[in-house]
Design a protein around this motif. Structure first.
Motif, PDB file in Angstrom:
ATOM      1  N   ASP A   1       0.826  -1.202   0.000  1.00 36.92           N
ATOM      2  CA  ASP A   1       0.000   0.000   0.000  1.00 36.92           C
ATOM      3  C   ASP A   1       0.859   1.250   0.000  1.00 36.92           C
ATOM      4  OD1 ASP A   1      -2.471   1.390   0.048  1.00 36.92           O
ATOM      5  OD2 ASP A   1      -2.395   1.557   2.229  1.00 36.92           O
TER       6      ASP A   1
ATOM      7  N   HIS B   1      -4.853   7.039   5.229  1.00 34.12           N
ATOM      8  CA  HIS B   1      -6.107   6.434   5.692  1.00 34.12           C
ATOM      9  C   HIS B   1      -6.061   6.067   7.172  1.00 34.12           C
ATOM     10  CE1 HIS B   1      -4.889   1.974   5.639  1.00 34.12           C
ATOM     11  NE2 HIS B   1      -3.804   2.617   5.229  1.00 34.12           N
TER      12      HIS B   1
ATOM     13  N   THR C   1      -6.667   3.204  -2.087  1.00 34.04           N
ATOM     14  CA  THR C   1      -8.057   3.530  -2.411  1.00 34.04           C
ATOM     15  C   THR C   1      -8.203   5.034  -2.642  1.00 34.04           C
ATOM     16  OG1 THR C   1      -8.983   1.650  -1.198  1.00 34.04           O
ATOM     17  CG2 THR C   1     -10.427   3.557  -1.518  1.00 34.04           C
TER      18      THR C   1
ATOM     19  N   ILE D   1      -4.868  -2.569  -2.805  1.00 33.18           N
ATOM     20  CA  ILE D   1      -6.062  -2.456  -1.951  1.00 33.18           C
ATOM     21  C   ILE D   1      -6.381  -3.798  -1.306  1.00 33.18           C
ATOM     22  CG2 ILE D   1      -8.553  -2.018  -1.971  1.00 33.18           C
ATOM     23  CD1 ILE D   1      -8.002   0.033  -4.240  1.00 33.18           C
TER      24      ILE D   1
ATOM     25  N   THR E   1      -6.413  -4.499   2.797  1.00 31.19           N
ATOM     26  CA  THR E   1      -7.718  -4.781   3.405  1.00 31.19           C
ATOM     27  C   THR E   1      -7.898  -6.265   3.682  1.00 31.19           C
ATOM     28  OG1 THR E   1      -8.805  -4.998   1.243  1.00 31.19           O
ATOM     29  CG2 THR E   1      -8.807  -2.799   2.263  1.00 31.19           C
TER      30      THR E   1
ATOM     31  N   VAL F   1     -12.536  -3.176   5.508  1.00 28.95           N
ATOM     32  CA  VAL F   1     -12.971  -2.496   4.286  1.00 28.95           C
ATOM     33  C   VAL F   1     -14.070  -1.482   4.572  1.00 28.95           C
ATOM     34  CG1 VAL F   1     -14.818  -4.084   3.614  1.00 28.95           C
ATOM     35  CG2 VAL F   1     -13.445  -2.984   1.844  1.00 28.95           C
TER      36      VAL F   1
ATOM     37  N   ASP G   1     -13.641   1.515  -0.446  1.00 29.53           N
ATOM     38  CA  ASP G   1     -12.760   0.441  -0.914  1.00 29.53           C
ATOM     39  C   ASP G   1     -13.509  -0.511  -1.832  1.00 29.53           C
ATOM     40  OD1 ASP G   1     -10.401   1.075   0.885  1.00 29.53           O
ATOM     41  OD2 ASP G   1     -11.902   0.640   2.406  1.00 29.53           O
TER      42      ASP G   1
END
Length: 241
Positions: free
Chosen positions: A31, A106, A130, A155, A159, A167, A171
């Motif tokens: 990520d 995030h 995302t 993603i 997740t 999630v 997402d």
């Protein structure tokens, strides 16, 4: 947004200069790498020259996902102290002496962060990728199957395969868009990525890959590990231990 244009972008990055440096956290996972790479590319396409930088080495599963592009992504153990930064997948600006001009993250907000002078895109979704993919989509850019697969894979990894406890609606919507573009079945792609992750058995790599730097409420830097991963089907190489 195509594989060929990504490779062209990476191969044309200047060795130095005044471009923005876009970087994920200092213990890069997929990520962190992919969000930084695609945000740098998105900014450049929009007229703001930017270059991605991976702080450390690219994880095995990330390299597998990127394919030929992995070797062209810049990596370094230290950031140029003169660089202006865009941070993705983390927002602890206090760990950098550099000016931070933007954050795309995030994770929960840290009360110790000083946002003066930085634009912030913070939303508690499952993956920083995302947020970057949604910015790409809002720019009217359509990724080709390769780019959509790379974004989708990042993603899925962050997740845990779109797990319900990781999630968010954003997402799911973004993953569905990317899956339609690349033709991948998310559970199958996640299984392939997980197999790549589990095939890493080097003890030093496994020990260091989830390392994180944190800041206490009083500003004291802390060292920690976000998640300690123990896999029943991973058999570490114990030679020399």
């Amino acid at each position: 947004m195509t594989e060929a244009s990504l490779l062209s972008y990476l191969n044309s990055l200047p060795a130095g200069g005044n471009t923005l440096t876009v970087t994920g956290h200092p213990a890069p996972d997929t990520d962190a790498v992919i969000s930084a790479l695609f945000e740098a590319w998105r900014l450049t396409r929009g007229g703001t020259p930017a270059a991605p930088l991976v702080q450390g080495s690219i994880p095995r599963e990330t390299a597998w996902l990127l394919g030929a592009a992995a070797s062209a992504v810049p990596t370094a153990q230290a950031i140029d102290p003169a660089a202006r930064l865009v941070l993705t997948d983390h927002h602890d600006v206090a760990t950098y002496p550099n000016p931070v001009v933007m954050v795309v993250d995030h994770h929960p907000l840290s009360s110790a962060v000083d946002w003066r002078g930085a634009d912030a895109v913070i939303s508690p979704v499952g993956a920083a990728t995302t947020l970057v993919a949604r910015r790409i989509r809002s720019d009217g850019i359509t990724p080709d199957p390769y780019c959509a697969r790379v974004l989708l894979g990042a993603i899925l990894l962050d997740t845990e395969g779109l797990s319900h406890h990781k999630v968010k609606a954003e997402d799911l919507d973004t993953a569905a868009w990317l899956a339609a573009l690349c033709g991948e079945h998310p559970p199958a792609l996640f299984a392939q990525l997980r197999a790549q992750l589990l095939s890493e058995t080097d003890l030093a790599t496994l020990y260091g890959r989830d390392y994180r730097l944190y800041t206490a409420p009083d500003g004291t830097p802390l060292l920690g590990w976000a998640i300690l991963k123990v896999w029943a089907d991973a058999c570490p190489d114990l030679d020399g231990v």
